[in-house]
Write an enzyme that holds these catalytic residues in place. Sequence first.
Site, PDB file in Angstrom:
ATOM      1  CD  GLU A 102      67.677 -34.647 -43.658  1.00  0.00           C
ATOM      2  OE1 GLU A 102      67.400 -34.686 -44.875  1.00  0.00           O
ATOM      3  OE2 GLU A 102      66.844 -34.884 -42.770  1.00  0.00           O
ATOM      4  CG  ASP A 103      65.989 -31.383 -45.491  1.00  0.00           C
ATOM      5  OD1 ASP A 103      66.382 -32.006 -44.482  1.00  0.00           O
ATOM      6  OD2 ASP A 103      64.785 -31.253 -45.767  1.00  0.00           O
ATOM      7  CG  ASP A 106      64.567 -28.238 -36.434  1.00  0.00           C
ATOM      8  OD1 ASP A 106      64.989 -27.185 -35.950  1.00  0.00           O
ATOM      9  OD2 ASP A 106      63.353 -28.532 -36.430  1.00  0.00           O
ATOM     10  NE  ARG A 169      58.809 -31.929 -50.494  1.00  0.00           N
ATOM     11  CZ  ARG A 169      59.234 -32.243 -49.282  1.00  0.00           C
ATOM     12  NH1 ARG A 169      60.422 -31.849 -48.881  1.00  0.00           N
ATOM     13  NH2 ARG A 169      58.478 -32.931 -48.453  1.00  0.00           N
TER      14      ARG A 169
HETATM   15  P1  IMP Z   1      65.014 -32.975 -36.806  1.00  0.00           P
HETATM   16  O1  IMP Z   1      64.759 -34.439 -36.681  1.00  0.00           O
HETATM   17  O2  IMP Z   1      64.200 -32.168 -35.819  1.00  0.00           O
HETATM   18  O3  IMP Z   1      66.457 -32.569 -36.804  1.00  0.00           O
HETATM   19  O4  IMP Z   1      64.313 -32.498 -38.111  1.00  0.00           O
HETATM   20  C1  IMP Z   1      64.781 -32.704 -39.331  1.00  0.00           C
HETATM   21  C2  IMP Z   1      63.643 -32.671 -40.319  1.00  0.00           C
HETATM   22  O5  IMP Z   1      62.634 -31.712 -39.982  1.00  0.00           O
HETATM   23  C3  IMP Z   1      64.213 -32.260 -41.619  1.00  0.00           C
HETATM   24  O6  IMP Z   1      64.526 -33.392 -42.376  1.00  0.00           O
HETATM   25  C4  IMP Z   1      63.108 -31.445 -42.232  1.00  0.00           C
HETATM   26  O7  IMP Z   1      62.294 -32.295 -43.004  1.00  0.00           O
HETATM   27  C5  IMP Z   1      62.290 -30.920 -41.100  1.00  0.00           C
HETATM   28  N1  IMP Z   1      62.567 -29.512 -40.810  1.00  0.00           N
HETATM   29  C6  IMP Z   1      63.237 -29.001 -39.750  1.00  0.00           C
HETATM   30  N2  IMP Z   1      63.321 -27.669 -39.810  1.00  0.00           N
HETATM   31  C7  IMP Z   1      62.711 -27.312 -40.951  1.00  0.00           C
HETATM   32  C8  IMP Z   1      62.477 -26.031 -41.601  1.00  0.00           C
HETATM   33  O8  IMP Z   1      62.859 -24.943 -41.149  1.00  0.00           O
HETATM   34  N3  IMP Z   1      61.813 -26.093 -42.785  1.00  0.00           N
HETATM   35  C9  IMP Z   1      61.366 -27.241 -43.347  1.00  0.00           C
HETATM   36  N4  IMP Z   1      61.568 -28.442 -42.785  1.00  0.00           N
HETATM   37  C10 IMP Z   1      62.234 -28.471 -41.597  1.00  0.00           C
HETATM   38 MG    MG Z   2      63.383 -34.087 -44.052  1.00  0.00          MG
END
Ligand code: IMP
Ligand code: MG
Length: 182
Positions: A102-103, A106, A169
């Site tokens: 995963e990238d 967050d 991207r």
């Molecule tokens: P989570 O579910 O809040 O952990 O979010 C994960 C997803 O939110 C990632 O797969 C990203 O697509 C997006 N995301 C979270 N932070 C960033 C950021 O700083 N830049 C771009 N995408 C983000």
């Molecule tokens: Mg994502």
Amino acid sequence: MMGVTNQKAIRELISESAIDARIKELAEEITRDFEGQDIAVVCLLKGAVMFMSRLVARIALDCTIDFIDISSYHDGTISSGELKINRMLDTSLAGKHVLLIEDIIDTGHTLSYVHDYLKSQRPTKLKLCMLLDKPERRIVNTITPDYVGFVIPNEFVVGFGLDYNQKYRNLPFIGVLDPDQL
Ligand code: IMP
Ligand code: MG
């Protein structure tokens, strides 16, 4: 920054060469941890595609590659925690040695959901590999990644797969985006 129109909106945080070097280290660690096993790589679309392709090219084991397309609803740079699932896996992971790529982690909502889904497929082994970790933003604390490329501060980043409204991207580095400068 050649070819990028809004130069003042993006400040480089992690250089292309730093990303390359870290991917090489992660690939060596993963190769050691999965020694003697084939790896079933699961890549989350779309943000992890660039990271996954560079990483698997450096892993010295046989890998299959499958994709899950899941996105969190966003309002600008703020994730709502609500997930939209567009595509699940082609193949069963039962009895396989799985590496999820995963990238970024967050809030943790996405990783937690995908982790539970993958576990329900009964893999023999499951490891979670993130390029970036933004720990200050964590809401769901139940899942810890096994491999993290870089821990970053609580700022919105783009590049090397990560987007702002589907843009940036393809930047070869990771930069902090200031949406007010766009
Ligand atoms: P989570 O579910 O809040 O952990 O979010 C994960 C997803 O939110 C990632 O797969 C990203 O697509 C997006 N995301 C979270 N932070 C960033 C950021 O700083 N830049 C771009 N995408 C983000
Ligand atoms: Mg994502």
